[in-house]
Design a protein around this motif. Structure first.
Motif, PDB file in Angstrom:
ATOM      1  N   VAL A 522       0.743  -1.378   0.138  1.00 63.82           N
ATOM      2  CA  VAL A 522      -0.013  -0.002   0.079  1.00 63.82           C
ATOM      3  C   VAL A 522       0.833   1.287  -0.039  1.00 63.82           C
ATOM      4  O   VAL A 522       0.606   2.280  -0.694  1.00 63.82           O
ATOM      5  N   ALA A 523       2.132   1.150   0.574  1.00 65.89           N
ATOM      6  CA  ALA A 523       3.039   2.308   0.500  1.00 65.89           C
ATOM      7  C   ALA A 523       3.489   2.389  -0.991  1.00 65.89           C
ATOM      8  O   ALA A 523       3.497   3.700  -1.403  1.00 65.89           O
ATOM      9  N   ALA A 524       3.966   1.378  -1.548  1.00 70.09           N
ATOM     10  CA  ALA A 524       4.344   1.582  -2.924  1.00 70.09           C
ATOM     11  C   ALA A 524       3.221   2.097  -3.703  1.00 70.09           C
ATOM     12  O   ALA A 524       3.316   2.841  -4.755  1.00 70.09           O
ATOM     13  N   SER A 525       2.136   1.370  -3.695  1.00 71.18           N
ATOM     14  CA  SER A 525       0.690   1.776  -4.479  1.00 71.18           C
ATOM     15  C   SER A 525       0.580   3.195  -4.351  1.00 71.18           C
ATOM     16  O   SER A 525       0.163   4.069  -5.132  1.00 71.18           O
ATOM     17  N   PHE A 526       0.655   3.748  -2.934  1.00 71.43           N
ATOM     18  CA  PHE A 526       0.512   5.052  -2.969  1.00 71.43           C
ATOM     19  C   PHE A 526       1.406   6.127  -3.758  1.00 71.43           C
ATOM     20  O   PHE A 526       0.993   7.010  -4.222  1.00 71.43           O
ATOM     21  N   ALA A 527       2.561   5.590  -3.691  1.00 71.83           N
ATOM     22  CA  ALA A 527       3.789   6.299  -4.132  1.00 71.83           C
ATOM     23  C   ALA A 527       3.408   6.448  -5.857  1.00 71.83           C
ATOM     24  O   ALA A 527       3.534   7.180  -6.740  1.00 71.83           O
ATOM     25  N   VAL A 528       3.148   5.002  -6.495  1.00 75.15           N
ATOM     26  CA  VAL A 528       2.892   4.950  -7.916  1.00 75.15           C
ATOM     27  C   VAL A 528       1.634   5.545  -8.307  1.00 75.15           C
ATOM     28  O   VAL A 528       1.735   6.403  -9.370  1.00 75.15           O
ATOM     29  N   ALA A 529       0.561   5.447  -7.412  1.00 70.23           N
ATOM     30  CA  ALA A 529      -0.897   6.069  -7.907  1.00 70.23           C
ATOM     31  C   ALA A 529      -0.552   7.489  -8.173  1.00 70.23           C
ATOM     32  O   ALA A 529      -0.771   8.115  -9.063  1.00 70.23           O
ATOM     33  N   THR A 530       0.193   8.183  -7.030  1.00 73.27           N
ATOM     34  CA  THR A 530       0.099   9.531  -7.023  1.00 73.27           C
ATOM     35  C   THR A 530       1.103  10.208  -8.122  1.00 73.27           C
ATOM     36  O   THR A 530       0.859  11.151  -8.698  1.00 73.27           O
ATOM     37  N   THR A 531       2.173   9.414  -8.436  1.00 70.84           N
ATOM     38  CA  THR A 531       3.218   9.796  -9.386  1.00 70.84           C
ATOM     39  C   THR A 531       2.642   9.650 -10.897  1.00 70.84           C
ATOM     40  O   THR A 531       2.698  10.649 -11.496  1.00 70.84           O
ATOM     41  N   VAL A 532       1.888   8.659 -11.148  1.00 75.50           N
ATOM     42  CA  VAL A 532       1.460   8.367 -12.327  1.00 75.50           C
ATOM     43  C   VAL A 532       0.098   9.346 -12.524  1.00 75.50           C
ATOM     44  O   VAL A 532       0.035  10.068 -13.576  1.00 75.50           O
ATOM     45  N   PHE A 533      -0.572   9.416 -11.755  1.00 77.99           N
ATOM     46  CA  PHE A 533      -1.805  10.433 -11.841  1.00 77.99           C
ATOM     47  C   PHE A 533      -1.371  11.888 -11.899  1.00 77.99           C
ATOM     48  O   PHE A 533      -1.766  12.519 -12.913  1.00 77.99           O
ATOM     49  N   ASN A 534      -0.365  12.278 -11.102  1.00 75.64           N
ATOM     50  CA  ASN A 534      -0.094  13.780 -11.365  1.00 75.64           C
ATOM     51  C   ASN A 534       0.757  13.993 -12.647  1.00 75.64           C
ATOM     52  O   ASN A 534       0.642  14.956 -13.173  1.00 75.64           O
ATOM     53  N   SER A 535       1.531  12.928 -12.976  1.00 79.88           N
ATOM     54  CA  SER A 535       1.889  13.084 -14.434  1.00 79.88           C
ATOM     55  C   SER A 535       1.153  13.206 -15.495  1.00 79.88           C
ATOM     56  O   SER A 535       1.199  13.969 -16.384  1.00 79.88           O
ATOM     57  N   THR A 536       0.155  12.282 -15.368  1.00 80.18           N
ATOM     58  CA  THR A 536      -0.888  12.537 -16.265  1.00 80.18           C
ATOM     59  C   THR A 536      -1.571  13.569 -16.448  1.00 80.18           C
ATOM     60  O   THR A 536      -1.871  14.427 -17.401  1.00 80.18           O
ATOM     61  N   TYR A 537      -2.027  14.315 -15.150  1.00 78.31           N
ATOM     62  CA  TYR A 537      -2.464  15.295 -14.830  1.00 78.31           C
ATOM     63  C   TYR A 537      -1.828  16.485 -15.710  1.00 78.31           C
ATOM     64  O   TYR A 537      -2.474  17.480 -16.355  1.00 78.31           O
ATOM     65  N   HIS A 538      -0.513  16.650 -15.166  1.00 84.20           N
ATOM     66  CA  HIS A 538       0.137  17.577 -15.821  1.00 84.20           C
ATOM     67  C   HIS A 538       0.254  17.606 -17.323  1.00 84.20           C
ATOM     68  O   HIS A 538       0.302  18.448 -18.044  1.00 84.20           O
ATOM     69  N   MET A 539       0.399  16.261 -17.828  1.00 85.59           N
ATOM     70  CA  MET A 539       0.697  16.267 -19.325  1.00 85.59           C
ATOM     71  C   MET A 539      -0.880  16.733 -19.786  1.00 85.59           C
ATOM     72  O   MET A 539      -0.769  17.498 -20.923  1.00 85.59           O
ATOM     73  N   GLN A 540      -1.783  16.399 -19.397  1.00 85.72           N
ATOM     74  CA  GLN A 540      -3.334  17.135 -19.915  1.00 85.72           C
ATOM     75  C   GLN A 540      -3.211  18.465 -19.794  1.00 85.72           C
ATOM     76  O   GLN A 540      -3.928  19.303 -20.675  1.00 85.72           O
ATOM     77  N   PRO A 840      -7.162  12.131 -21.723  1.00 83.24           N
ATOM     78  CA  PRO A 840      -6.074  11.522 -21.940  1.00 83.24           C
ATOM     79  C   PRO A 840      -6.269  10.365 -22.705  1.00 83.24           C
ATOM     80  O   PRO A 840      -7.265   9.526 -22.483  1.00 83.24           O
ATOM     81  N   ASP A 841      -5.418  10.158 -23.575  1.00 82.97           N
ATOM     82  CA  ASP A 841      -5.412   8.917 -24.508  1.00 82.97           C
ATOM     83  C   ASP A 841      -4.862   7.793 -23.718  1.00 82.97           C
ATOM     84  O   ASP A 841      -5.161   6.407 -23.780  1.00 82.97           O
ATOM     85  N   TYR A 842      -3.881   8.028 -22.611  1.00 86.79           N
ATOM     86  CA  TYR A 842      -3.434   6.877 -22.260  1.00 86.79           C
ATOM     87  C   TYR A 842      -2.731   7.497 -20.831  1.00 86.79           C
ATOM     88  O   TYR A 842      -2.659   8.654 -20.577  1.00 86.79           O
ATOM     89  N   LEU A 843      -2.263   6.535 -19.860  1.00 90.49           N
ATOM     90  CA  LEU A 843      -1.374   7.083 -18.745  1.00 90.49           C
ATOM     91  C   LEU A 843      -0.198   7.317 -18.961  1.00 90.49           C
ATOM     92  O   LEU A 843       0.406   6.612 -19.865  1.00 90.49           O
ATOM     93  N   ASN A 844       0.259   8.611 -18.391  1.00 91.16           N
ATOM     94  CA  ASN A 844       1.680   8.985 -18.782  1.00 91.16           C
ATOM     95  C   ASN A 844       2.621   8.475 -17.426  1.00 91.16           C
ATOM     96  O   ASN A 844       2.338   8.756 -16.494  1.00 91.16           O
ATOM     97  N   LEU A 845       3.635   7.592 -17.986  1.00 88.82           N
ATOM     98  CA  LEU A 845       4.362   6.938 -16.988  1.00 88.82           C
ATOM     99  C   LEU A 845       5.769   7.698 -16.933  1.00 88.82           C
ATOM    100  O   LEU A 845       6.691   7.606 -17.789  1.00 88.82           O
ATOM    101  N   PRO A 846       5.882   8.249 -15.820  1.00 91.79           N
ATOM    102  CA  PRO A 846       7.011   8.987 -15.670  1.00 91.79           C
ATOM    103  C   PRO A 846       8.483   8.225 -15.151  1.00 91.79           C
ATOM    104  O   PRO A 846       8.478   8.013 -13.977  1.00 91.79           O
ATOM    105  N   TRP A 847       9.095   7.801 -16.024  1.00 91.69           N
ATOM    106  CA  TRP A 847       9.907   6.438 -15.637  1.00 91.69           C
ATOM    107  C   TRP A 847      11.095   7.379 -14.603  1.00 91.69           C
ATOM    108  O   TRP A 847      11.721   6.513 -13.859  1.00 91.69           O
ATOM    109  N   MET A 848      11.326   8.559 -15.120  1.00 95.21           N
ATOM    110  CA  MET A 848      12.352   9.183 -14.093  1.00 95.21           C
ATOM    111  C   MET A 848      11.936   9.043 -12.563  1.00 95.21           C
ATOM    112  O   MET A 848      12.505   8.754 -11.661  1.00 95.21           O
ATOM    113  N   SER A 849      10.693   9.700 -12.257  1.00 96.30           N
ATOM    114  CA  SER A 849      10.229   9.521 -11.102  1.00 96.30           C
ATOM    115  C   SER A 849      10.092   8.340 -10.462  1.00 96.30           C
ATOM    116  O   SER A 849      10.443   7.969  -9.281  1.00 96.30           O
ATOM    117  N   LEU A 850       9.505   7.453 -11.261  1.00 96.50           N
ATOM    118  CA  LEU A 850       9.157   6.023 -10.832  1.00 96.50           C
ATOM    119  C   LEU A 850      10.495   5.143 -10.301  1.00 96.50           C
ATOM    120  O   LEU A 850      10.655   4.606  -9.471  1.00 96.50           O
TER     121      LEU A 850
END
Length: 882
Positions: A522-540, A840-850
């Motif tokens: 759940v700790a890792a999911s919190f990190a991944v979910a917020t990072t991916v969502f924030n990145s997709t949000y910023h991309m849009q 958005p067409d897809y999730l934006n995966l920020p590989w650097m942040s992940l």
């Protein structure tokens, strides 16, 4: 006694107290930080929303009222930035005689504007053809009359003599709904469409024809005062700003004493933003709530890990004559002292991070109230986390039972009741319900400044997160129970000859390890979910800004001074990765005058992003490919397709202006339907091949140049301005200048900074979760390690127990957490698809942040293992000495 007790536990159990305090502090800091950021974001939304209102107040004057006297009363009631007197008059018809035929419209409106009106309220009029000095026809009116620049239009007003005007320009009225709204008792009774026929005159000409009629109650003419307020004194909170502006409007109406009624556009906008601000806070809460819950769970787990020691201590106190009340008072004093210290540090941390990382104002009244409420809630929750388990244990067991307590595996109530499965099913049903309604979380009907938000839809990602965490415990225990023959070969590189023994120990402690997997997951999911969502949000946000601007940087000219003539100078500016010309013309579709954009479909993507969300039932690549294959192909907006009942392959004959000024009919074939396009309006427009348009009209110039930046967009825009020179009349804009309000102002919330802070908390939570599981096995490990050392095992082999636990817990936990986080982020993005324009067409995966999260988590786990190794070595030495 109480002081002695506190002194004793600090001396003997300081590590345990620090672990509990760290969980409480992190949860408090995260909740406080998210709340302060939400309040600050609400202020940003307020400023963004009110800046988009072209006219704050439209004041309707009673017949005979004097505009100058009411202007004085306005300035006494509100901080006024600009005031302009606008005349409205009714016309029974507008007509145009071309010699062969006479075109006549129905009723219309004649508007009188002062010379400085467009500079005071620049968002009201958009010039399409001609100039702004003289009589201006609205786009639809020009289409109805077949009029153009230079046409002579006859106006037949209500209660006055007809007169002729010469058309100087054709304009679009982007805010016609507000400009011609009903102000007074009938306001809001039923929506009234703006007039189709509008003629704009100068104030002097309008007064010449309609000045006398304004004094008669039924004269067909009236005045309005268009007012721009000074926004600086307005409060930042949208609900408070709404109360302020409505109060000022009512104050003016009292002063006007029946001579004026206010059409309060700014309050209508703030009323919508009040809902949006609440929605944004709920969004932030759902992004941060898992982290806060995780911090509390970590603190509770640490408290529970000391249950055996507490039972022994309480049994000893009972044997020495301490009553139950005295024992509970000691527990309460310990809990209150620890929670006050931890919460104080948490609030201090949230204050420092809010100022330094988020640049949020923590001195405002709302922020201070939130921090105080967070502190109080943190103290209450943390005290209950300590007191309730102790109270329950004290009531349910005797002194002898507490002394003889031994741990044994129990099936938890949630597992017997299959709560994890229930949560996952409810999450699926909630998400399916949102999907079936088209994810319409934010409803903003056209012309209505209000929203409706389905807050229950956010339960889906939260329920999924909780259910997945519980399911990880169930599956982790099952996996360890059934892996007896697989563990020794996997652990042999770490454990050597003790691999079988280590594997057996891990299987025996499967309940504790499964809980650790779930905590890490759940700790890792919190990190991944917020990072991916924030990145997709910023991309849009960038996609939406580019949609408004056209590209990272855009240079805009006109038909007489096209930006394409400066293409060579623009292309060599430092930081320009690509520069592509784009035509911006106008064409008649039937009677409607629409924007037409001429592009090179092969090269347009070099300078700007063309995404699938721009098109209907077709991808971006296929749409551009069709346009490239068919020179006379055209992409038509969805609204135009609906209005004219068009289909793919239909022939469109468009009337366009040729290079010599004549009107020419050009044939196109419909190849696709487009919903959005860079720089295009939101309603009706066309996209065609620039080469075909140039060949048919004889005009090859490009009015716009789109630029892709290779660095700072604002800096590149300034370099382009410098290259064009101070005398250039070309307009240079960049993405940072785009006012990308879509649907509901929600993209005014910048999640980049809060996302970075949340990632830091997530890495810390992963380390705490791993350290906690190692901590829980410390007491049992110390005796086992002492026995192994006495039997000849090396210290490296003994330490392999810790490394094996960490490998199993962190490895499975990180993998499960990554999967849970991706699904959770996908659900949030899907739920918010209606907020973005386009979605958005897809999730934006920020590989650097992940990668940073993964490396940080691994580093934190290694440090936890090393610390636990040192602590275990100390306890092993004590066991050997004992």
């Amino acid at each position: 006694m109480m002081a002695l007790w506190l002194k004793g536990i600090v001396a003997t159990r300081w590590r345990h107290l620090m672990a509990v305090g760290a969980g409480i502090m992190c949860a408090t800091a995260l909740i406080g930080l998210i709340g302060v950021f939400g309040l600050s974001s609400a202020g940003t939304m307020t400023r963004r929303a009110i800046s988009a209102v072209p006219v704050d107040w439209q004041v309707a004057l009673a017949p005979g009222a004097t505009p100058m006297e009411l202007t004085k009363k306005l300035r006494d009631s509100a901080p006024v930035r600009a005031v302009a007197t606008v005349g409205y008059a009714d016309a029974t018809a507008l007509s145009l005689n071309t010699g062969d035929t006479t075109q006549t419209t129905g009723s219309g409106q004649i508007v009188g504007l002062s010379p400085d009106y467009q500079s005071l309220f620049p968002g009201q009029i958009r010039l399409l053809l001609g100039g702004t000095s003289g009589a201006l026809l609205a786009q639809q009116t020009a289409a109805n009359l077949h009029a153009t620049v230079g046409s002579v239009v006859t106006v037949t007003p209500v209660g006055a003599a007809p007169f002729d005007v010469t058309v100087a320009g054709i304009v679009d009225l982007p805010n016609a709904d507000a400009l011609f709204q009903i102000i007074g008792p009938q306001r809001g009774a039923s929506p009234v469409a703006p007039p189709d026929n509008v003629l704009i005159l100068s104030e002097a000409d309008w007064r010449t024809h309609f000045g006398e009629a304004t004094h008669r109650p039924a004269g067909g003419a009236r005045f309005q005062l268009h007012v721009g307020l000074d926004h600086n004194p307005l409060p930042s909170a949208p609900e408070v700003a709404f109360s302020t502006t409505t109060g000022m409007a009512k104050n003016f109406e009292v002063r006007a004493a029946g001579e004026a009624i206010v059409g309060d556009n700014i309050s209508a906008r703030l009323d919508a933003v009040r809902q949006d601000a609440l929605f944004a806070r709920i969004l932030l809460l759902f992004l941060g709530l898992p982290g806060a819950i995780l911090g509390i769970l970590l603190a509770i787990s640490v408290v529970r890990s000391d249950a055996a020691r507490r039972r022994q201590e309480f049994a000893l106190l009972s044997l020495r004559g301490a009553s139950a009340t005295q024992i509970m008072s000691l527990v309460m004093a310990e809990a209150l002292t620890l929670s006050l210290l931890a919460v104080s540090f948490g609030v201090a941390a949230s204050t420092v991070l809010a100022r330094s990382a988020l640049h949020a104002d923590v001195t405002s009244y709302d922020a201070m109230v939130w921090l105080a409420a967070t502190a109080l809630g943190g103290v209450i929750v943390s005290c209950l986390a300590v007191i309730v388990p102790v109270r329950a244990d004290f009531r349910q067991s005797t002194v002898s039972a507490r002394r003889m307590w031994l741990s044994r595996e129990r099936v938890a109530g949630w597992e017997r009741g299959k709560v994890d499965i229930v949560f996952l099913v409810l999450a699926a049903l909630t998400h399916w319900r949102s999907a079936s309604t088209g994810y319409q979380l934010v409803l903003a009907p056209e012309g209505v400044a209000s929203t409706a938000v389905d807050y229950t839809a956010f339960l889906a990602p939260l329920l999924f997160w909780l259910g997945a965490g519980l399911l990880t415990i169930r599956l982790g225990r099952l996996l360890l129970r059934s892996s007896g023959s697989l563990l020794p070969p996997m652990l042999s590189p770490l454990s050597g000859r003790l691999a079988t023994l280590v594997g057996s120990a891990l299987i025996r402690q499967r309940s504790r390890l499964a809980s650790g997997m779930a905590l890490v997951a759940v700790a890792a999911s919190f990190a991944v979910a917020t990072t991916v969502f924030n990145s997709t949000y910023h991309m849009q946000q960038l996609v939406d800004a580019r949609l408004t601007t056209g590209a990272d940087v855009a240079v805009t000219g006109s038909a007489t001074m096209p930006a394409g003539t400066a293409l060579n100078r623009i292309a060599v500016v430092e930081g320009v990765l690509a520069a592509e010309p784009m035509q911006h013309r106008f064409a008649y579709v039937g009677k409607d005058l629409q924007d037409l954009f001429g592009i090179d479909p092969v090269r347009i993507t070099n300078a700007t992003d063309i995404v699938d969300g721009y098109f209907t039932n077709i991808g971006a690549r296929e749409a551009l490919a069709r346009l490239a294959r068919q020179p006379d192909g055209i992409l038509v907006s969805q609204e135009t397709v609906n209005d004219f009942q068009l289909a793919i392959g239909d022939l469109l004959n468009l009337r366009m202006r040729a290079a010599d000024g004549s009107e020419k009919t050009v044939a196109f074939h419909l190849v696709g339907v487009v919903k959005e396009f860079p720089t295009a309006p939101r309603d009706s427009f066309l996209v065609a091949n620039a080469s075909y348009v140039a060949a048919q009209t004889g005009a090859g110039q490009a009015e716009t140049v789109l630029i892709r930046a290779g660095g700072s967009m604002a800096a590149l825009a300034q370099r382009v301005r410098d290259a064009l020179g101070p005398s250039s009349q070309l307009k240079v804009t960049d993405v940072s200048q785009a006012a990308h309000l879509i649907g509901s102002s929600l993209t005014a919330v910048d999640l980049a900074a809060i996302g970075s802070v949340e990632r830091g908390f997530a890495v810390l939570f992963v380390a705490m979760a791993t350290g906690l599981i190692l901590w829980l096995g410390q007491s049992e490990r110390a005796r086992s390690n002492a026995i192994l050392l006495s039997l000849g095992a090396s210290r490296r082999e003994v330490r392999s127990f810790i490394w094996s636990e960490a490998l199993i817990v962190a490895g499975i936990g990180l993998l499960a957490g990554t999967l849970i986080g991706l699904i959770d982020a996908w659900m949030l993005v899907r739920l918010l698809s209606g907020v973005f324009d386009p979605p958005p067409d897809y999730l934006n995966l920020p590989w650097m942040s992940l990668s940073f999260i993964l490396i940080g988590a691994i580093a934190a786990i290694i440090l936890s293992v090393l610390a636990q190794s040192a602590w275990t070595r100390d306890e092993t030495a004590q066991e050997l000495r004992g």
